[in-house]
Scaffold this active site. Sequence first.
Site, PDB file in Angstrom:
ATOM      1  N   GLU A  20       0.491  -1.888  -0.043  1.00  0.00           N
ATOM      2  CA  GLU A  20       0.470   0.169   0.097  1.00  0.00           C
ATOM      3  C   GLU A  20       0.900   1.095  -0.202  1.00  0.00           C
ATOM      4  O   GLU A  20       0.882   2.189  -0.313  1.00  0.00           O
ATOM      5  CB  GLU A  20      -1.176   0.159   0.998  1.00  0.00           C
ATOM      6  N   HIS A  77     -11.160  -4.495   9.517  1.00  0.00           N
ATOM      7  CA  HIS A  77     -11.932  -4.173   8.457  1.00  0.00           C
ATOM      8  C   HIS A  77     -13.015  -3.704   8.409  1.00  0.00           C
ATOM      9  O   HIS A  77     -13.956  -3.555   7.665  1.00  0.00           O
ATOM     10  CB  HIS A  77     -11.637  -5.715   7.797  1.00  0.00           C
TER      11      HIS A  77
END
Lengths: 325, 325, 325, 325
Positions: free
Chosen positions: D60, D129
């Site tokens: 990322e 998440h």
Amino acid sequence: MRNAPSAEDIARMYRQMLVVRAVEEQLAVLHRQGKTRGPIHTCIGQEAAGIGATAPLEREDVVTSTHRGHAHFVGKGLDLRRVLAEIFGRVTGYCRGRGGHMLVASAADGLLGGNGIVGGGIPIALGQAFGFQLDGSRRVAVAIFGDGAAQEGTCHEAMNVAGLWKLPMVFFCEHNLYGLTVHARYQSSVPDLHVRAAGYGMPGVMVDGNDLLAVHGAMRDALDRARRGDGPTFVEAKTYRMTGFSTSDMGGYQPEEEMREWAARDPIARTRALLATMLDESSLEAVERAAAEEVEAAFAQAMADPFPDAAELDAPEYAVAEARP
Amino acid sequence: MRNAPSAEDIARMYRQMLVVRAVEEQLAVLHRQGKTRGPIHTCIGQEAAGIGATAPLEREDVVTSTHRGHAHFVGKGLDLRRVLAEIFGRVTGYCRGRGGHMLVASAADGLLGGNGIVGGGIPIALGQAFGFQLDGSRRVAVAIFGDGAAQEGTCHEAMNVAGLWKLPMVFFCEHNLYGLTVHARYQSSVPDLHVRAAGYGMPGVMVDGNDLLAVHGAMRDALDRARRGDGPTFVEAKTYRMTGFSTSDMGGYQPEEEMREWAARDPIARTRALLATMLDESSLEAVERAAAEEVEAAFAQAMADPFPDAAELDAPEYAVAEARP
Amino acid sequence: MTRMRYAEALNRALHEEMARDERVCVIGEDVGIYGGVFKVTKGLRERFGDLRVRDTPISEQAMTGLAIGAAMVGRRPVLEIMYIDFLTLCLDQLVNQASIVHYIWAGQASLPFVLRTQGGAGAGAAAQHSKSLDALVAHVPGLKVVAPATPADASGLLVAAIRDPNPVVFLEHKLLYNTTGEVPEGDHVVPIGQAHVAREGTDITIVASSKMTLDALAAAETLAAEGIDAEVVDLRTLRPLDRETIARSVRKTNRALVVNEGWTTGGFGAELSAVIMEDAFDWLDGPVRRLGTADRPIPYSLPLEQAAVPDAAAITRAARLTLAG
Amino acid sequence: MTRMRYAEALNRALHEEMARDERVCVIGEDVGIYGGVFKVTKGLRERFGDLRVRDTPISEQAMTGLAIGAAMVGRRPVLEIMYIDFLTLCLDQLVNQASIVHYIWAGQASLPFVLRTQGGAGAGAAAQHSKSLDALVAHVPGLKVVAPATPADASGLLVAAIRDPNPVVFLEHKLLYNTTGEVPEGDHVVPIGQAHVAREGTDITIVASSKMTLDALAAAETLAAEGIDAEVVDLRTLRPLDRETIARSVRKTNRALVVNEGWTTGGFGAELSAVIMEDAFDWLDGPVRRLGTADRPIPYSLPLEQAAVPDAAAITRAARLTLAG
Ligand SMILES: Cc1ncc(C[n+]2csc(CCOP(=O)(O)OP(=O)(O)O)c2C)c(N)n1
Ligand SMILES: Cc1ncc(C[n+]2csc(CCOP(=O)(O)OP(=O)(O)O)c2C)c(N)n1
Ligand SMILES: [Mg+2]
Ligand SMILES: [Mg+2]
């Protein structure tokens, strides 16, 4: 092997090295006089690496630099007065004084840009290379970073992607034995960083970073490779910071013997000796004089330049139209 | 070479592999019935790797696991009913239902813990190994992660530090050819990840991850090395996920031929074949029956267990006293 | 009581806690041989050895994970992150790992570690070395965040942070290191979570922390000369926030100005304004005013930086406006 | 107008913008062959090729840098970060690099890229998440942040974001992907920076964004049945914030409830509360009330998750309390 650079090329690079050295020595003097602001990182002793890495680039190639970028700015052809104006926070600086010493950037020259985040510029160079690949252009993106930065996750992630996608990119590592004050032996699990390239599907090359022609040659090979579409190269230039980490360095951690050893390998002296086999003494002195004069003039101009008005703080937060290098 | 594991050891691991397989197959069934919540990642086809990596550990060794941790939980000796209870969000789960499938942790068993952040557990294992080194203990920290995770910056940073400080740690990479839905050829610049170990001053070993004894042996060597104070090892186990990425996988990206090839290497079948040279069929069947019964009982218990009361949300944000594994 | 610099007070606290508790260890870039770039860790390596005081590679992500892992197995690490600007590199480990362990694992482990860092503008360190990112961490459940303004609080809060069984982000300020103050002898502990009325007053409450507290106190003197009697609440801890002390003060003065050196929009000042809204609305004679850094990347050049960041004069002006509001 | 799902509206916008502007490219994990785990990038690789639509390694940090670098040299990348929880890994590149370039370089470059991600709870995806980390990016000058609630706004704002010359963080919500709504045909652009009154009312203003807007609208129906006429302001853009529309509404209704799915403390709701304090204090008949997610890591188990996160019922209750306040 390609043709070696001509005497003229070398003389130009020698002059650039001298400019960098003179700029930094003068900045150190001004720092002691309290005339600088914020830390200033000098690359005294590393000029062959910094100039050798940037001088072979074409204007449309791009460089992401570091906190220690003076050689890159000069090698990439930036206007010295505007570099110094930026360092002194003047409105005539490349960033109108907003960036300062670590954040000099010149879009027109492809210096994109200095960076105060160790390892922060590497993935940006990756993106530039990605853009060039999409464009089908022959431009190359060069990420310059230190041995310390090579331990950041960004370096690894970017090497993997560059190797995987065969991006037109060069990883140029200035291994100056230290990351801030800490010796590489306390920072890196391996003494030579180019060995890591094998783990990322790209060639790794090590050169004597104080040997201008060696750096220049390695860089040209890497650029050729990138332009051919063969992907990235990791170039490790072994060099040494002959002064402290920055103007605020309190010293004490670089052993005297180490300092002495490396002083004997001063890249400026070595480049002069090389040139002396090609040019006569008076030509050399002319180069040296020209460098000194250039620096003097740039300091004089930059320091006479005005500061931005405080109202410039309110310059727009957002771009309203696209602007690009 | 060390003594190979006894038939009894292998039978124990075989049983663990069967337990993992049965648990996951049952979870998939329950998922289709709408009786699970959130994504569940199965390691069907990877049981030899997961069990081979964890079964040789001592209880006081610690493991950081991944989003795909069932084999690690079982190999590290967790109570199946409490694992399942966690997966079903019951108050009897290891984390009282707060963690869920990806965040199972058992401090008492040194499973510290599952992790939903790809690459997130690696630096934590590094810190555990650092703690053990300071303690002068013979404990080892094992970071288990996938081939996809190996591309995260955390992996690189941790490898460098572990190699540099010679920490008692094992990097165990379950290379199952995919990171979520993307094949390794689109993710990694090199097909074999253990080659990177050389860049971090540690040995890199590759094993057939579907060969229980090979994994077990590599792991024992790595553990010995760590306990001797010789530092970390990178173990790459080549394996394959015989099902989709998770219960929410829509499929379509694993070529049928690849699936067939790997089905022929099913680690459960292979381990059974191996055991069949050591035990008679009825002993094997006894092991299989025991595994099935264990799983059935655990599901029955876990699914009958109560949910936490909503008021448990207000459990303290902060620890008031030290608690540790 | 001994008069000492803020940096010395921190250094003393580290020496004392390392001597007192063998589990305490110090890690970070340049913290060992060099004693830290702000000299806060001076003398620790010589005294406690290079295992307990470790110079690390430049790998903030891994170092944050290292602190977590070491804390998890019983150490009490104190990690120095050189500039708060680099906290962005630690944030994944802080938000997705450190902050969740105690609660999500239902108390199975606590994470007693301290992440020390320093922020703030005013030193010409430019956009990547001058920020105040307290808002990024003060938002995260499970973390504690402290920001002492004085040497006494720096020392007492650091001791408390080291002894706390939770992850504590300890925010220093680069312009405070050389400020001096009296520090109590002996086991001086300032409890986390308690604000403190640094100056009593009746006309307006100024809520501040870190360097802004000193500026607020200076502003209060100016205001006093104008006949305005300001009360200054020094938060000391940002999370968990001492809402009581704030509310008590505002209910007395009926006017409030909140000052925070972070960017104004979405900064911690917003939280303070909201808290006063919620706890003291009926006592307010006018709207709470917020003062923070201008919503721009922090520019380098002196006139721009000065215009961007609040100081005593800006607080004075804002206080006058608050009373007029 | 065509009725479609939120995910389809996004997908259509991507198709159209990629067809319209060759510079637009899509990068991210699983965005290519698989079409994205939420299928937002479906069909793009087939249509536009694997150079403009690239599956990336799980990296990322590098991917965020890649988007920056590519934007800098003239591309318009749309980067998908699979879960907002992983934004923590992008934050250094966003905060220290992307956000500063335009302003600090004094306009020499603009960075037209979009970082798409999705957040929110309610799917049993647990602590790593399920978060809503909008507060982390809405605080950062130089970034724009949008959070559409409906398919029409999702489509129109994505088009605007792609055409914007600044970095835009585009926040989707996992529970919105399957919601449906009418989407205008043709060149449908929703300007960034404009909130919108989703429901007119006279008794109380409820300020919300993303999924909370739908919940607020549902709550408004319940309240209507009780005789309470709520106005719902859907922010759509969080930064730059449309303070005007909020103030206008609150000046009309004299009561305000701000709803944001992020953690309450230090969340974006605090900014909203502060803004109302500043812009509409004199019109308020009672304190602004904040509703957000409980200040705990988001637990997995259904009863806990439901208790932690605001929904229509919680908004209804909070609105009643606001009116009583
Ligand atoms: C992410 C980050 N971490 C730490 C620092 C502080 N810092 C600035 S320069 C430096 C040393 C960098 O070493 P190296 O990459 O070898 O470059 P050199 O200074 O030797 O040229 C450090 C640690 C920083 N600026 N950014
Ligand atoms: C930091 C982060 N990025 C992305 C994801 C989404 N994600 C979850 S699992 C996964 C694939 C991981 O691949 P690998 O490490 O090889 O493990 P495997 O699933 O194959 O076991 C991805 C991308 C994540 N959870 N965390
Ligand atoms: Mg270096
Ligand atoms: Mg994998």
